[in-house]
Design an enzyme around this catalytic site. Structure first.
Site, short mmCIF file in Angstrom:
data_model
loop_
_atom_site.label_atom_id
_atom_site.label_comp_id
_atom_site.label_asym_id
_atom_site.label_seq_id
_atom_site.Cartn_x
_atom_site.Cartn_y
_atom_site.Cartn_z
N ASN A 72 3.55 68.90 52.18
CA ASN A 72 3.84 70.04 51.30
C ASN A 72 2.59 70.68 50.72
OD1 ASN A 72 4.03 67.36 49.98
ND2 ASN A 72 3.99 68.59 48.12
N CYS A 77 5.26 69.14 41.33
CA CYS A 77 5.80 67.99 40.61
C CYS A 77 4.72 67.25 39.84
CB CYS A 77 6.47 67.04 41.59
SG CYS A 77 7.58 67.91 42.69
N HIS A 90 16.27 74.08 47.52
CA HIS A 90 15.47 75.13 46.87
C HIS A 90 14.20 75.49 47.63
CE1 HIS A 90 12.29 72.75 44.55
NE2 HIS A 90 13.11 71.79 44.89
C1 LIG Z 1 7.63 67.13 50.49
C2 LIG Z 1 8.50 67.11 49.28
N1 LIG Z 1 9.33 66.08 49.08
C3 LIG Z 1 10.15 66.01 48.04
C4 LIG Z 1 10.17 67.01 47.09
C5 LIG Z 1 11.11 66.89 45.92
O1 LIG Z 1 12.23 67.70 46.14
P1 LIG Z 1 13.16 68.10 44.88
O2 LIG Z 1 12.36 69.06 44.06
O3 LIG Z 1 14.37 68.74 45.51
O4 LIG Z 1 13.49 66.83 44.17
C6 LIG Z 1 9.32 68.11 47.23
C7 LIG Z 1 9.28 69.18 46.18
O5 LIG Z 1 8.26 69.74 45.89
C8 LIG Z 1 8.46 68.16 48.36
O6 LIG Z 1 7.63 69.18 48.54
#
Ligand SMILES: Cc1ncc(COP(=O)(O)O)c(C=O)c1O
Length: 390
Positions: free
Chosen positions: A156, A330, A206
């Site tokens: 990500n 996050c 999302h």
């Molecule tokens: C690679 C990856 N995994 C997991 C997540 C977490 O997903 P959620 O925001 O739906 O909990 C994200 C969110 O940024 C992400 O980019």
């Protein structure tokens, strides 16, 4: 009008999805109730499951709706680990990468601290590519002790794409289940669960133009896992709790649009990201494109800028009307160098001066132009601030 270039953090809900979502939110009824209200909502939920399964390339019974990527990752990692330990107490090893999202890393380190797991990290090169030669050797040597492998499909932060088919092929030699966090992959590159060889795969709404707070864990029909939640036994007993039919149906619609538009969007993204990358090099010739020559998502443009801090760059660009990020939202807000870049062998200084510019379905040439016109001043000021703090 401020320009939004942080689609990897979350991408706007599409108008048609919002309309459908609102319509289903008005309906009353618990999908587990036998009366007509309940059954009407159940029909909406099951139609969403069917549609999402077809976008993902899996059977409808394999879709377990959750509250998003983080819950899906936790359910996969803990659920598979617990199940494999029940079947054979010697399987304690979890193979993963230090470049994973915290949604995967944190439950794995929790299992290490509290549940006797042993963590083996696959080496990652400077571009963020997994060392599959190491994986092959490790599986050959210690395959019988491995509980699961969890490796993300697309990173990500850097956008680097993993060779999932090769990973599942290696794991298959020792019958090891593989989970993949496909949150950044699904709807952005072709993803087919049935062909992937995966045991479980996390997706979230999302990141494809659906609502926040809805996701799914795709769990192969033959795969067993221990649930995190115990209660009504919904979702094959893997995720108890009243299902969110409106959210599921908005997710399914957003996914269907994203997947069907994918070929056209990919060429648009490639053209826009090329403009962006060459524009950045024109202004900052010593910028380092984080994934180098490795295969990656066009819409994820990630650079390291020597001598600049990510915070200064983001702040200055935001003040100039362009919103970008340094990496995972996050962990943003916490002033720490990116764990992904550090795992790729970059220094703290390098990992501290990064920008992630991510494009989405409503990004146009004018958004890229706005970034390139704001960037020179922000870059010069951030560089100056960086030099002054030395
Ligand atoms: C690679 C990856 N995994 C997991 C997540 C977490 O997903 P959620 O925001 O739906 O909990 C994200 C969110 O940024 C992400 O980019």
């Amino acid at each position: 009008m401020p320009v939004y270039l942080d689609h990897a953090a979350t991408t706007p809900m599409r108008e048609e999805v919002l309309v459908a979502y609102l319509e289903h939110l008005r309906a009353v009824g618990n999908p587990s109730s036998v009366h007509r209200f309940g059954q009407d909502v159940r029909n909406v939920l099951e139609a969403a499951r069917e549609s999402l399964a077809s976008s993902i390339g899996c059977n409808r019974s394999e879709v377990i709706f959750t509250s998003g990527g983080t819950e899906s990752d936790n359910l996969a990692v803990k659920g598979l680990y617990w199940q494999r330990r029940v079947e054979d107490a010697n399987r304690k090893i979890i193979v993963t990468a230090a470049t994973e999202h915290h949604g995967v890393l944190d439950p794995i380190f929790w299992l290490e601290q509290h549940q006797g797991a042993e963590v083996a990290l696959i080496p990652v090169d400077r571009n963020g590519v997994f060392d599959l030669g190491w994986l092959q050797q490790f599986v050959e040597q210690r395959g019988q002790e491995i509980a699961l492998i969890s490796l993300m499909w697309v990173n990500n932060e850097t956008g680097v794409i993993a060779n999932i088919e090769k990973i599942t092929q290696i794991a298959g030699l020792a019958g090891i289940p593989v989970h993949s966090d496909a949150v950044a992959a699904f709807g952005h590159i072709p993803v087919n669960f049935a062909e992937s060889g995966l045991a479980a795969m996390s997706v979230t709404a999302h990141k494809v133009g659906g609502p926040v707070g809805v996701g799914a864990l795709v769990v192969g029909r033959q795969v067993k896992l221990v649930s995190l939640t115990h209660g009504g036994g919904q979702e094959r007993g893997m995720r108890s709790g009243t299902m969110d039919a409106a959210g599921a149906s908005a997710f399914a619609l957003a996914a269907q649009i994203s997947v069907s538009e994918l070929p056209a969007r990919q060429s648009k993204m490639a053209a826009l990201s090329q403009q962006l990358i060459s524009g950045v090099y024109g202004i900052a010739p010593d910028a380092v494109f984080s994934r180098g020559e490795a295969l990656g998502l066009a819409e994820t443009v990630h650079f390291a800028f020597d001598g600049c801090s990510s915070d200064s760059l983001i702040f200055l660009l935001d003040a100039a009307g362009v919103s970008v990020s340094a990496g995972s939202a996050c962990t943003a807000g916490v002033n720490r160098p990116s764990h992904v870049l550090l795992a790729m062998g970059r220094t703290e200084a390098e990992a501290n001066g990064v920008l992630r510019i991510t494009l989405g379905h409503n990004t146009s040439e004018s958004c890229v132009a706005a970034f390139l016109s704001a960037f020179p001043q922000a870059y010069a000021a951030a560089k100056k601030a960086g030099l002054a703090s030395k």
